[in-house]
Design a protein around this motif. Structure first.
Motif, PDB file in Angstrom:
ATOM      1  N   VAL A 282      -2.833 -14.557   2.319  1.00  0.00           N
ATOM      2  CA  VAL A 282      -4.045 -13.790   2.598  1.00  0.00           C
ATOM      3  C   VAL A 282      -3.640 -12.331   2.758  1.00  0.00           C
ATOM      4  CG1 VAL A 282      -6.032 -13.512   4.117  1.00  0.00           C
ATOM      5  CG2 VAL A 282      -5.048 -15.791   3.768  1.00  0.00           C
ATOM      6  N   SER A 283      -4.218 -11.472   1.925  1.00  0.00           N
ATOM      7  CA  SER A 283      -3.932 -10.036   1.988  1.00  0.00           C
ATOM      8  C   SER A 283      -5.172  -9.291   2.456  1.00  0.00           C
ATOM      9  CB  SER A 283      -3.543  -9.516   0.601  1.00  0.00           C
ATOM     10  OG  SER A 283      -2.441 -10.215   0.106  1.00  0.00           O
ATOM     11  N   VAL A 284      -4.966  -8.322   3.332  1.00  0.00           N
ATOM     12  CA  VAL A 284      -6.071  -7.530   3.866  1.00  0.00           C
ATOM     13  C   VAL A 284      -5.734  -6.057   3.685  1.00  0.00           C
ATOM     14  CG1 VAL A 284      -7.495  -7.035   5.881  1.00  0.00           C
ATOM     15  CG2 VAL A 284      -6.531  -9.307   5.580  1.00  0.00           C
TER      16      VAL A 284
ATOM     17  N   THR B 132     -13.278  -3.818   5.143  1.00  0.00           N
ATOM     18  CA  THR B 132     -11.948  -3.962   4.571  1.00  0.00           C
ATOM     19  C   THR B 132     -12.053  -4.823   3.318  1.00  0.00           C
ATOM     20  OG1 THR B 132      -9.640  -4.499   5.058  1.00  0.00           O
ATOM     21  CG2 THR B 132     -11.297  -6.021   5.900  1.00  0.00           C
TER      22      THR B 132
ATOM     23  N   ILE C 150     -10.271  -8.058   1.246  1.00  0.00           N
ATOM     24  CA  ILE C 150      -9.413  -9.229   1.485  1.00  0.00           C
ATOM     25  C   ILE C 150      -9.297 -10.045   0.211  1.00  0.00           C
ATOM     26  CG2 ILE C 150     -11.358 -10.581   2.330  1.00  0.00           C
ATOM     27  CD1 ILE C 150      -9.365 -12.054   4.137  1.00  0.00           C
ATOM     28  N   GLU C 151      -8.141 -10.683   0.066  1.00  0.00           N
ATOM     29  CA  GLU C 151      -7.942 -11.605  -1.051  1.00  0.00           C
ATOM     30  C   GLU C 151      -7.119 -12.798  -0.576  1.00  0.00           C
ATOM     31  OE1 GLU C 151      -6.159 -11.838  -5.606  1.00  0.00           O
ATOM     32  OE2 GLU C 151      -5.702 -10.098  -4.374  1.00  0.00           O
TER      33      GLU C 151
ATOM     34  N   VAL D 211      -9.859 -12.658  10.410  1.00  0.00           N
ATOM     35  CA  VAL D 211     -10.358 -13.296   9.190  1.00  0.00           C
ATOM     36  C   VAL D 211      -9.865 -14.731   9.155  1.00  0.00           C
ATOM     37  CG1 VAL D 211     -10.353 -13.232   6.674  1.00  0.00           C
ATOM     38  CG2 VAL D 211     -10.268 -11.088   7.970  1.00  0.00           C
TER      39      VAL D 211
ATOM     40  N   THR E 154      -5.774 -14.153   9.380  1.00  0.00           N
ATOM     41  CA  THR E 154      -5.068 -12.897   9.522  1.00  0.00           C
ATOM     42  C   THR E 154      -5.955 -11.959  10.311  1.00  0.00           C
ATOM     43  OG1 THR E 154      -3.812 -11.179   8.335  1.00  0.00           O
ATOM     44  CG2 THR E 154      -5.913 -11.882   7.362  1.00  0.00           C
TER      45      THR E 154
ATOM     46  N   ARG F  96      -6.847  -7.471  10.915  1.00  0.00           N
ATOM     47  CA  ARG F  96      -6.596  -6.082  10.542  1.00  0.00           C
ATOM     48  C   ARG F  96      -7.157  -5.194  11.622  1.00  0.00           C
ATOM     49  NH1 ARG F  96      -2.898  -3.952   7.953  1.00  0.00           N
ATOM     50  NH2 ARG F  96      -3.305  -5.066   6.058  1.00  0.00           N
TER      51      ARG F  96
END
Length: 187
Positions: free
Chosen positions: A52-54, A66, A68-69, A164, A180, A182
């Motif tokens: 999970v990327s933020v 933000t 997210i993927e 998230v 995750t 942020r």
């Protein structure tokens, strides 16, 4: 002779009834337990291969946004997102924190259209099979491997983080397969 036939008939009926009771017990306990176990294993497997990327957190008068993927090259289906703000001092406990009130957030797809929202009314489990959330909550469905933009209302400024949750539905059960947060980077 007739009393022997009657006794045998009663024994046969008793055996059939005991068999039906045992069958009912097995189907009402063991089969749902096995279905849950298989769902949990599938969710755990997907969780272990998902990242999970933020992106950076941007504040704008009481809201934050933000990108997210959830990335998993082996999966092309959908995931579900829940996002909620919390005070930044909870950052070290982010895996244990749950929404205290229904979060007010929106998720936009890469074409800037609002993602499909729905209400989850059954428990949400972690991949170890423990219930982590047991109230009604709004969530959004988005595709795996696609960046989406999240906007959250009710964020009180840079002393908040966005948490998230990435959920996956397996055999009718909801599992949190990733999470995750942020916040604003400290300077």
């Amino acid at each position: 002779m007739p009393s022997e036939v009657t006794e045998e008939f009663i024994i046969i009926i008793a055996v059939v009834l005991i068999g039906l009771v045992l069958f009912g017990f097995v189907t009402s306990y063991f089969i749902p337990h096995e279905i849950f176990s298989l769902a949990q294993q599938q969710a755990s497997s997907i969780s272990s291969s998902t990242t999970v990327s933020v992106g950076p957190l941007i504040f704008n008068s009481g809201s934050a946004s933000t990108v997210i993927e959830a990335y998993n090259p082996a999966i092309s289906g959908n995931i579900t997102l829940i996002v909620f703000p919390e005070p930044s001092y909870l950052q070290q406990d982010v895996g244990l924190v749950t929404p205290q009130s229904p979060p007010q957030f929106s998720v936009y797809l890469s074409n800037e259209k609002l993602a499909k929202s729905f209400t989850i009314s059954i428990p949400i489990y972690d991949v170890n099979g423990r219930i982590i959330y047991d109230s009604q909550i709004t969530a959004y469905t988005v595709p795996f491997n696609t960046p989406v933009t999240i906007t959250v209302n009710g964020v009180g400024g840079s002393n908040y983080i966005l948490i998230v949750w990435v959920l996956y539905n397996s055999n009718g059960y909801w599992f949190r397969i990733g999470y995750t947060f942020r916040g604003v980077p400290s300077t």
